[in-house]
Scaffold this motif. Structure first.
Motif, PDB file in Angstrom:
ATOM      1  N   ARG A 137      -5.325   0.560   7.874  1.00 29.68           N
ATOM      2  CA  ARG A 137      -4.790   0.543   9.331  1.00 29.68           C
ATOM      3  C   ARG A 137      -5.731  -0.147  10.041  1.00 29.68           C
ATOM      4  O   ARG A 137      -5.144  -0.722  11.319  1.00 29.68           O
ATOM      5  N   SER A 154     -10.084   1.878   1.548  1.00 29.73           N
ATOM      6  CA  SER A 154      -9.477   3.042   1.928  1.00 29.73           C
ATOM      7  C   SER A 154      -8.307   2.590   2.745  1.00 29.73           C
ATOM      8  O   SER A 154      -8.253   1.534   3.614  1.00 29.73           O
ATOM      9  N   GLY A 155      -7.328   3.545   2.882  1.00 25.14           N
ATOM     10  CA  GLY A 155      -5.984   3.203   3.644  1.00 25.14           C
ATOM     11  C   GLY A 155      -6.363   3.242   5.226  1.00 25.14           C
ATOM     12  O   GLY A 155      -5.871   2.530   6.169  1.00 25.14           O
ATOM     13  N   PHE A 206      -2.905   0.765  -3.653  1.00 22.39           N
ATOM     14  CA  PHE A 206      -4.035   0.641  -2.848  1.00 22.39           C
ATOM     15  C   PHE A 206      -4.770  -0.744  -2.772  1.00 22.39           C
ATOM     16  O   PHE A 206      -4.484  -1.569  -3.796  1.00 22.39           O
ATOM     17  N   ASP A 262       0.964  -1.162  -0.019  1.00 21.57           N
ATOM     18  CA  ASP A 262       0.136  -0.295   0.136  1.00 21.57           C
ATOM     19  C   ASP A 262       0.865   1.196   0.228  1.00 21.57           C
ATOM     20  O   ASP A 262       1.070   2.080   0.872  1.00 21.57           O
ATOM     21  N   GLN A 263       1.544   1.814  -1.175  1.00 23.03           N
ATOM     22  CA  GLN A 263       2.337   2.707  -1.373  1.00 23.03           C
ATOM     23  C   GLN A 263       2.699   2.855  -2.882  1.00 23.03           C
ATOM     24  O   GLN A 263       2.250   2.167  -3.567  1.00 23.03           O
TER      25      GLN A 263
END
Length: 134
Positions: A117, A112-113, A83, A78-79
């Motif tokens: 998380r 979503s990020g 995504f 995720d970078q």
């Protein structure tokens, strides 16, 4: 493509729709524009490398823990414009790490990020601590 706003929402999707997979990439359009390749051999792969989102029957913990675990396995990707996104399709083979390779891909949702998380936090509580995460 809809957007998944919480880990619970993603887990609910994973228990009501099958088969579902998750992939970390620049997205469906970018993936459709070029062939997938094995990085070591250079061989073209018959599909996209994915991780299953539907809980396995033997998994006796809450489905949200399975989904968190599956997201965390590749969350390091995720970078750089990549995504997580949810997709479905036909398993066309297995990749070099025995992961499913998906063809005839149908995008389902973007993740979503914040959800990634949330998955990392739950994973740390449920698996790294060696307890049930509750």
């Amino acid at each position: 493509m809809e957007k998944v706003g919480s880990l619970d929402e993603l887990a609910a999707l994973a228990v009501t729709r099958a088969p579902l997979y998750v992939r970390f990439s620049a997205g469906p359009d970018a993936d459709a524009a070029e062939a997938s390749r094995d990085h070591e051999s250079g061989c073209e792969l018959p599909g996209l490398s994915v991780n299953p989102l539907n809980p396995e029957p033997w998994f006796d913990r809450p489905p949200v823990q399975w989904v968190a675990r599956q997201l965390v396995q590749y969350a390091h990707l995720d970078q750089d414009g990549r995504f997580a996104w949810v997709l479905t399709g036909r398993v066309a083979g297995r990749g070099p790490d025995c992961e499913p390779l998906l063809a005839d891909v149908e995008p389902v949702a973007a993740v979503s990020g914040a959800v990634v998380r949330e998955a990392r936090d739950l994973y740390a509580r449920a698996f790294d601590a060696g307890d049930d995460g509750t």
